[in-house]
Design an enzyme around this catalytic site. Sequence first.
Site, PDB file in Angstrom:
ATOM      1  N   GLY A  39      39.738  28.207  33.759  1.00  0.00           N
ATOM      2  CA  GLY A  39      41.140  28.597  33.870  1.00  0.00           C
ATOM      3  C   GLY A  39      41.914  28.286  32.606  1.00  0.00           C
ATOM      4  CG  ASP A  40      45.116  26.561  32.540  1.00  0.00           C
ATOM      5  OD1 ASP A  40      45.780  27.374  33.213  1.00  0.00           O
ATOM      6  OD2 ASP A  40      44.999  25.360  32.837  1.00  0.00           O
ATOM      7  CE  LYS A  43      43.218  33.300  34.261  1.00  0.00           C
ATOM      8  NZ  LYS A  43      43.071  31.933  33.719  1.00  0.00           N
ATOM      9  N   GLY A  67      49.090  29.640  36.615  1.00  0.00           N
ATOM     10  CA  GLY A  67      50.257  29.632  35.737  1.00  0.00           C
ATOM     11  C   GLY A  67      49.887  30.447  34.525  1.00  0.00           C
ATOM     12  CG  HIS A  68      48.414  33.855  34.775  1.00  0.00           C
ATOM     13  ND1 HIS A  68      47.907  34.914  35.462  1.00  0.00           N
ATOM     14  CD2 HIS A  68      47.573  32.819  35.025  1.00  0.00           C
ATOM     15  CE1 HIS A  68      46.805  34.534  36.112  1.00  0.00           C
ATOM     16  NE2 HIS A  68      46.603  33.276  35.873  1.00  0.00           N
ATOM     17  CB  THR A  69      51.952  30.951  29.245  1.00  0.00           C
ATOM     18  OG1 THR A  69      51.613  29.821  30.031  1.00  0.00           O
ATOM     19  CG2 THR A  69      53.194  30.683  28.425  1.00  0.00           C
ATOM     20  NE  ARG A 170      36.162  34.393  62.584  1.00  0.00           N
ATOM     21  CZ  ARG A 170      35.076  34.382  63.307  1.00  0.00           C
ATOM     22  NH1 ARG A 170      34.562  35.520  63.721  1.00  0.00           N
ATOM     23  NH2 ARG A 170      34.499  33.260  63.648  1.00  0.00           N
ATOM     24  CD  GLN A 251      43.097  30.264  40.485  1.00  0.00           C
ATOM     25  OE1 GLN A 251      42.760  31.228  41.156  1.00  0.00           O
ATOM     26  NE2 GLN A 251      44.342  29.921  40.324  1.00  0.00           N
ATOM     27  CE  LYS A 358      46.094  27.537  23.792  1.00  0.00           C
ATOM     28  NZ  LYS A 358      46.432  26.338  24.492  1.00  0.00           N
TER      29      LYS A 358
END
Length: 467
Positions: A39-40, A43, A67-69, A170, A251, A358
């Site tokens: 994750g992170d 994306k 948390g998508h920046t 269910r 994720q 990055k």
Amino acid sequence: MCATMGRPEGRAIFQVEFALRRSKTTRGRTAVIVGAQWGDEGKGKIVDVLTQTFSVVARYAGGHNAGHTVIINGKKFILQLVPGGILRPECTSVIGNGVVIDPLAFLKEVASLRAGGVRVDGNLFVSNRAQVILPYHRMMELGSENAPGRVKIGTTSRGIGPSYEDKMGRRGLRIADLLDTQLLRAHIENTCREKNMIAHALFNSEPLDADKMFREYADAAEQIAPFVRDTALLLNRALAEGKSIVFEGAQGTMLDIDHGTYPFVTSSSATSGGAATGTGVPPTAIDTVIGITKAYCTRVGSGPFPSELLDAQGEDLRQRGNEFGAVTGRPRRTGWLDLPLLRYAGMINGISWLVITKLDVLDHLTEIPVCVGYKVDGKETDEVPAQACGYEKIECIYRNMPGWASPTQDIRTVEALPKAAREYLAFIEKETGARVGMISTGPDREQTILVPSFISELGLDSPAARD
Ligand code: GDP
Ligand code: IMO
Ligand code: MG
């Protein structure tokens, strides 16, 4: 019989769609964006870049644990439930059936987007089949995470896991049921009583007030109603009309419920297969899978991390990469790029293109260690362990790559990158078998290098790409 399915024109629509869907030439293009690590990976930024030309963005898994920046001209947006397409007025954004939705978190996010001048009416849709997170899910999660003797996952405390448990058991509440006031009242009364008893018995938790919960969620339901659609139908119709769709993963592969570092995972199918089950678009309509990876590695929360750095170099990566959770603010654990894991992610997801984010965070280094293989009991292996304890036996084999020790943030073409950076990227390609299609050298939309073959294969250069 179901009203929509029974209508003659409803059947006709399905027939046209099935015919069109069979033909790859007429249906719209699709691509899945999937996290190749924990994750992170960035994306959010990459989805934002791709929506230059994609018409629809659909989230397929997870919830507001994500948390998508996205940073546009210095303005920062952190999206949790709402797909990245919302920041382009011409895009349609869809929250698919595979997502778990906390109605209050959704409304808060919508309010904050509106306050920031972002249009959300008529271009944002929520699946009527998505599961609802209710306060007792958070109560159960907090109790379980803090209970003595239980494995602490280090979750985001958003009620994600318990909500998926109820879905699979269910006994969950779906968005369509949330809008049905009588059903909502009965569901909350019964389930809240049950959860209060369990949480009291197991964790000594304070009981929740079912009446108050019903009033709050009935009110939220009214506000959510205008966004609710049969989004599987909406997406398949869009494809049949030739519109392109990007599936926004949340994720990452190693947090996937089946393929990740179980039990230190999230509770959903984060990998590319989840894009089909989590939206109702058939697997045969998925054209491309794009894996997003940092030029190094991070993870938040507990669990195995073979190439983790626990020393000053790890702290240096954390500071330079600003590795603190977008949602929880928790410091992220850091380490070197792990190629065995990247190869595994490639296999599980069917990744044909990689995006390396990055890269700029490594700009200062003269030498960059990369984990190129695993050794277990002195023997090299390609296998990723099925048990968390299996990771403890892994010894990473490192290779030192030359660093470039110069800034990359303002570079916009591959050719202009320093030679050592190009070699670093070529090495990743060689070791993973996937091509690098995009390189991110800073958090802003503009700080992106697009590889020409990626642009043409994804149709990013086509003037009619959005149609
Ligand atoms: P996501 O969950 O995969 O969307 O990633 P997050 O948004 O949680 O975390 C990625 C972080 O890295 C965010 O703070 C981004 O603004 C930032 N970021 C993305 N790409 C780059 C990049 O190429 N360079 C730098 N320095 N930061 C980046
Ligand atoms: P995005 O989409 C990084 C981690 C949590 C915890 C584990 C289980 O921003 O990449 P959960 O609350 O899902 O039950 O927590 O999964 N986790 C994430 N880590 N990025 C995320 O999302 C994450 N979503 C969950 O830290 O270790
Ligand atoms: Mg994130």
